[in-house]
Scaffold this active site. Structure first.
Site, PDB file in Angstrom:
ATOM      1  N   HIS A  46      -1.787  -0.753   5.576  1.00  0.00           N
ATOM      2  CA  HIS A  46      -2.205  -1.341   4.306  1.00  0.00           C
ATOM      3  C   HIS A  46      -1.002  -1.538   3.385  1.00  0.00           C
ATOM      4  O   HIS A  46      -0.919  -2.536   2.665  1.00  0.00           O
ATOM      5  CB  HIS A  46      -3.245  -0.431   3.651  1.00  0.00           C
ATOM      6  CG  HIS A  46      -3.695  -0.891   2.302  1.00  0.00           C
ATOM      7  ND1 HIS A  46      -3.289  -0.271   1.135  1.00  0.00           N
ATOM      8  CD2 HIS A  46      -4.501  -1.909   1.927  1.00  0.00           C
ATOM      9  CE1 HIS A  46      -3.845  -0.886   0.104  1.00  0.00           C
ATOM     10  NE2 HIS A  46      -4.579  -1.883   0.547  1.00  0.00           N
ATOM     11  N   GLU A  49       0.871  -4.587   4.422  1.00  0.00           N
ATOM     12  CA  GLU A  49       0.124  -5.772   3.966  1.00  0.00           C
ATOM     13  C   GLU A  49       0.485  -6.125   2.524  1.00  0.00           C
ATOM     14  O   GLU A  49       0.732  -7.287   2.194  1.00  0.00           O
ATOM     15  CB  GLU A  49      -1.368  -5.506   4.087  1.00  0.00           C
ATOM     16  CG  GLU A  49      -2.251  -6.603   3.517  1.00  0.00           C
ATOM     17  CD  GLU A  49      -3.428  -6.062   2.736  1.00  0.00           C
ATOM     18  OE1 GLU A  49      -3.620  -6.483   1.579  1.00  0.00           O
ATOM     19  OE2 GLU A  49      -4.159  -5.202   3.270  1.00  0.00           O
ATOM     20  N   HIS A  50       0.545  -5.115   1.659  1.00  0.00           N
ATOM     21  CA  HIS A  50       0.919  -5.349   0.262  1.00  0.00           C
ATOM     22  C   HIS A  50       2.364  -5.834   0.146  1.00  0.00           C
ATOM     23  O   HIS A  50       2.662  -6.756  -0.624  1.00  0.00           O
ATOM     24  CB  HIS A  50       0.753  -4.057  -0.544  1.00  0.00           C
ATOM     25  CG  HIS A  50      -0.621  -3.850  -1.076  1.00  0.00           C
ATOM     26  ND1 HIS A  50      -0.896  -3.706  -2.420  1.00  0.00           N
ATOM     27  CD2 HIS A  50      -1.819  -3.772  -0.449  1.00  0.00           C
ATOM     28  CE1 HIS A  50      -2.201  -3.532  -2.592  1.00  0.00           C
ATOM     29  NE2 HIS A  50      -2.780  -3.560  -1.403  1.00  0.00           N
TER      30      HIS A  50
END
Length: 411
Positions: A46, A49-50
């Site tokens: 995650h 992804e950011h």
């Protein structure tokens, strides 16, 4: 028709031409998510992804955002248990422009330390927001209870502790291991010609990395129970039952059965819990299929002093359905709802892009809508009953978020 092309390095490219629309949706899908993490790096998928939105060697984060705003496009991403997706939706004339920006983000993100420190604060706030949303939190707790000691039970966002330790080399190493060509699907749907495949191939067929990480063994379902104390107006409760994998032949009868149980306003749970007893506003069930396992979740929210009654009613409703079986009317209604939902969901280019990518990434092949409709229509009462008995005649997991932080005695 979905056209499939496999680049020389193994990247799979899917294209579905829809000539009667004026938009194009394109997504870069990677077969990695929180289930491919460990206790030390939980949340890294995650976080990556950011960070892919925080700037490349030639574009700042602001310039990436402005690039899509300038053409009236949309760009976003998400991380799940088993995949990560970077996607955009633009007008058909801007497809090449969007593809090049997504590829720049994918291959040339900087992972600047100062940007990482800022994004750790952002995700820290996201974790707090999640903790403040009990009807989301209770599902995370159910995953932990159902897949104890396996990464499928880890939170997708990670924790504040793991987040604090991430360094640029950690992100690069994780991408080197999991962002391998054979683990990537580029999916496009909309008003676009087949020639667009060559543009994708030119951008994505040029890189190679060593073989990726070995895939994990299938998790074992654990009938655990977790309660969390939270100052909330309602108590939130989930039950978890061992489901089936995406490739399991039983998945279609299970989906039909689940829809009759808690998939709509005419479902058993909605009618019994909400309409007959007025115990809950929100009551539903759903099945989540993974590559090698699955989880059927039943959720309800009610007043804190009614959570025991609600939980008991949910279990009783399930057992009654198993004992009685579905009526022919329930069976046909459930099939119609599922087919309608599937067809309605394909009325956007983004839905089609996503559906094609998931079929390829998870199933390894395309599954046409007509094929799905035929399989749904062919489901028999005996198949549904077999699925219900296998799912529900076994121990279940449970999670509760409530002001008391205790599991109801009846559970």
């Amino acid at each position: 028709m979905v056209i499939k092309h496999v680049a020389g390095n193994g990247v799979r490219i899917l294209l579905e031409r829809i000539p009667y629309v004026r938009s194009v949706s394109l997504g870069i899908w990677v077969g990695t998510g929180s289930r491919y993490e460990n206790t030390a790096n939980n949340g890294i998928s995650h976080f990556i992804e950011h960070m892919l939105f925080k700037g490349t060697k030639t574009r700042t984060a602001k310039q990436i955002a402005e690039a899509f705003d300038r053409i009236g496009g949309q760009v976003n991403a998400f991380t799940s248990k088993e995949c990560t997706c970077y996607y955009a939706k633009v007008m058909d004339r801007d497809a090449s422009y969007a593809l090049n920006i997504l590829a720049d983000m994918f291959f040339h993100s900087r992972f600047d330390v100062a940007d990482m420190d800022k994004e750790k604060k952002v995700i820290g706030e996201e974790i707090k927001m999640y903790e403040d949303t009990p009807d989301d939190l209770v599902h995370d707790l159910l995953s932990s209870a159902s897949f104890a000691h396996h990464p499928l039970g880890y939170p997708i966002l990670g924790t504040k502790r793991t987040l604090a330790d991430f360094k640029p080399d950690d992100l690069r190493k994780h991408m080197h291991t999991h962002y391998t060509p054979d683990n990537i699907v580029v999916s496009v749907a909309g008003n676009i010609s087949e020639d667009f495949i060559a543009e994708i191939d030119a951008l994505f067929a040029q890189y190679t990395v060593p073989e990726g990480a070995e895939r994990q063994p299938a998790p074992s379902f654990s009938p655990g129970k977790i309660a969390r104390k939270k100052e909330t107006e309602q108590a939130h409760i989930c039950f978890g039952f061992e489901g089936v994998s995406s490739n399991n032949e039983e998945i279609i009868p299970l989906i039909v059965m689940n829809n009759a149980l808690g998939g709509g306003m005419s479902s058993r749970l909605f009618q019994q819990v909400r309409e007959e007893r007025g115990l809950a506003y929100s009551i539903f069930s759903f099945h989540t299929a993974f590559k090698d396992s699955g989880l059927l979740t039943v959720y309800g929210g009610t007043a804190a002093d009614k959570v025991g009654e609600l939980g008991k009613t949910m279990i009783e409703t399930i057992h009654t359905m198993v004992d009685e079986g579905l009526t022919d009317e329930e069976l046909q209604s459930s099939k119609a709802q599922i087919k309608g939902s599937m067809i309605f969901g394909l009325e956007s280019t983004n839905s089609r892009m996503s559906r094609n990518a998931k079929n390829e990434l998870i199933l390894g092949h395309d599954r046409s809508v007509d094929e799905m409709i035929r399989r749904i229509d062919a489901v028999t009462p005996e198949e549904v009953q077999k699925a219900a008995e296998r799912i529900f005649n076994t121990p279940y997991s449970c999670s509760v978020v409530s002001p008391t932080g205790r599991l109801p005695e009846a559970i």
